[in-house]
Write a protein that holds these residues in place. Structure first.
Motif, PDB file in Angstrom:
ATOM      1  N   LYS A   1       0.821  -1.215   0.000  1.00 38.69           N
ATOM      2  CA  LYS A   1       0.000   0.000   0.000  1.00 38.69           C
ATOM      3  C   LYS A   1       0.853   1.264   0.000  1.00 38.69           C
ATOM      4  N   GLN A   2       2.034   1.216   0.603  1.00 46.34           N
ATOM      5  CA  GLN A   2       2.874   2.415   0.634  1.00 46.34           C
ATOM      6  C   GLN A   2       3.396   2.803  -0.751  1.00 46.34           C
ATOM      7  N   LEU A   3       3.297   1.899  -1.728  1.00 44.53           N
ATOM      8  CA  LEU A   3       3.704   2.231  -3.091  1.00 44.53           C
ATOM      9  C   LEU A   3       2.818   3.336  -3.660  1.00 44.53           C
ATOM     10  N   VAL A   4       1.552   3.378  -3.260  1.00 46.49           N
ATOM     11  CA  VAL A   4       0.639   4.426  -3.724  1.00 46.49           C
ATOM     12  C   VAL A   4       1.190   5.794  -3.335  1.00 46.49           C
ATOM     13  N   ALA A   5       1.551   5.971  -2.080  1.00 47.68           N
ATOM     14  CA  ALA A   5       2.066   7.258  -1.601  1.00 47.68           C
ATOM     15  C   ALA A   5       3.381   7.605  -2.286  1.00 47.68           C
ATOM     16  N   GLN A   6       4.277   6.636  -2.446  1.00 44.70           N
ATOM     17  CA  GLN A   6       5.558   6.893  -3.096  1.00 44.70           C
ATOM     18  C   GLN A   6       5.333   7.352  -4.534  1.00 44.70           C
ATOM     19  N   PHE A   7       4.439   6.654  -5.251  1.00 46.58           N
ATOM     20  CA  PHE A   7       4.167   7.035  -6.636  1.00 46.58           C
ATOM     21  C   PHE A   7       3.529   8.420  -6.707  1.00 46.58           C
ATOM     22  N   GLU A   8       2.561   8.690  -5.852  1.00 48.15           N
ATOM     23  CA  GLU A   8       1.867   9.975  -5.902  1.00 48.15           C
ATOM     24  C   GLU A   8       2.811  11.136  -5.586  1.00 48.15           C
ATOM     25  N   GLN A   9       3.778  10.932  -4.699  1.00 50.23           N
ATOM     26  CA  GLN A   9       4.756  11.983  -4.395  1.00 50.23           C
ATOM     27  C   GLN A   9       5.661  12.279  -5.582  1.00 50.23           C
ATOM     28  N   ALA A  10       6.000  11.245  -6.339  1.00 54.35           N
ATOM     29  CA  ALA A  10       6.981  11.395  -7.417  1.00 54.35           C
ATOM     30  C   ALA A  10       6.355  11.703  -8.778  1.00 54.35           C
ATOM     31  N   SER A  11       5.030  11.652  -8.891  1.00 49.05           N
ATOM     32  CA  SER A  11       4.410  11.658 -10.215  1.00 49.05           C
ATOM     33  C   SER A  11       3.763  12.971 -10.643  1.00 49.05           C
ATOM     34  N   SER A  12       4.026  14.061  -9.958  1.00 49.16           N
ATOM     35  CA  SER A  12       3.368  15.318 -10.329  1.00 49.16           C
ATOM     36  C   SER A  12       3.785  15.813 -11.708  1.00 49.16           C
ATOM     37  N   THR A  13       4.865  15.279 -12.256  1.00 51.63           N
ATOM     38  CA  THR A  13       5.327  15.689 -13.584  1.00 51.63           C
ATOM     39  C   THR A  13       4.591  14.961 -14.711  1.00 51.63           C
ATOM     40  N   LEU A  14       3.802  13.940 -14.365  1.00 52.92           N
ATOM     41  CA  LEU A  14       3.090  13.163 -15.391  1.00 52.92           C
ATOM     42  C   LEU A  14       1.791  13.848 -15.781  1.00 52.92           C
TER      43      LEU A  14
END
Length: 141
Positions: A111-124
């Motif tokens: 589940k923590q992968l969701v938070a990691q992805f959302e933090q890093a993905s604002s450029t998408l």
């Protein structure tokens, strides 16, 4: 400081640092046939996305640590371990391409992968970010 001998090694080094937003690799090799592949890296994540000729997302693969989450619009998904690419066949050790291995990965992504992805993905692009985020959230439930 790492010696920078090629661009890919440098981007992978940057991608391993926490807090680095996903950045798109330019000039990604395309496979023959319809559609297009795009690739991003950063914050310990690598995202490859496939699009059809109308620029609609047809699938993605999100790699993190030694895991790969693959999904496509046909309903297929998998969560596997990425092998280290070391070939120990016939008593010789050599390097080859990393392979996806079913054994060793938990069935569902953490589940923590969701938070990691959302933090890093604002450029998408919003549509891509939302689809990947929603898919991770659904599969991690």
């Amino acid at each position: 400081m790492i010696p920078i001998t090629d661009g890919l090694r440098f981007w992978r080094y940057l991608g391993s640092l926490p807090g680095i937003m996903l950045r798109e690799f330019k000039h990604v090799k395309q496979e023959p046939g319809p559609g297009k592949r795009r690739w991003w890296g950063g914050d310990g994540l690598e995202l490859t996305a496939w699009f059809d000729d109308e620029e609609q997302l047809t699938g993605f693969q999100l790699c993190y640590r030694d895991r790969a989450l693959t999904w496509n619009t046909n309903g297929y998904w998998s969560h596997v371990t990425v092998g280290n690419g070391i070939n120990e066949d016939a008593g010789r050790v050599g390097y080859s391409v990393a392979v996806l291995q079913v054994n060793g990965a938990p069935l569902r992504p953490p589940k923590q992968l969701v938070a990691q992805f959302e933090q890093a993905s604002s450029t998408l692009a919003d549509a891509l970010r939302d689809t990947v985020s929603r898919t991770i959230r659904t599969l991690a439930a």
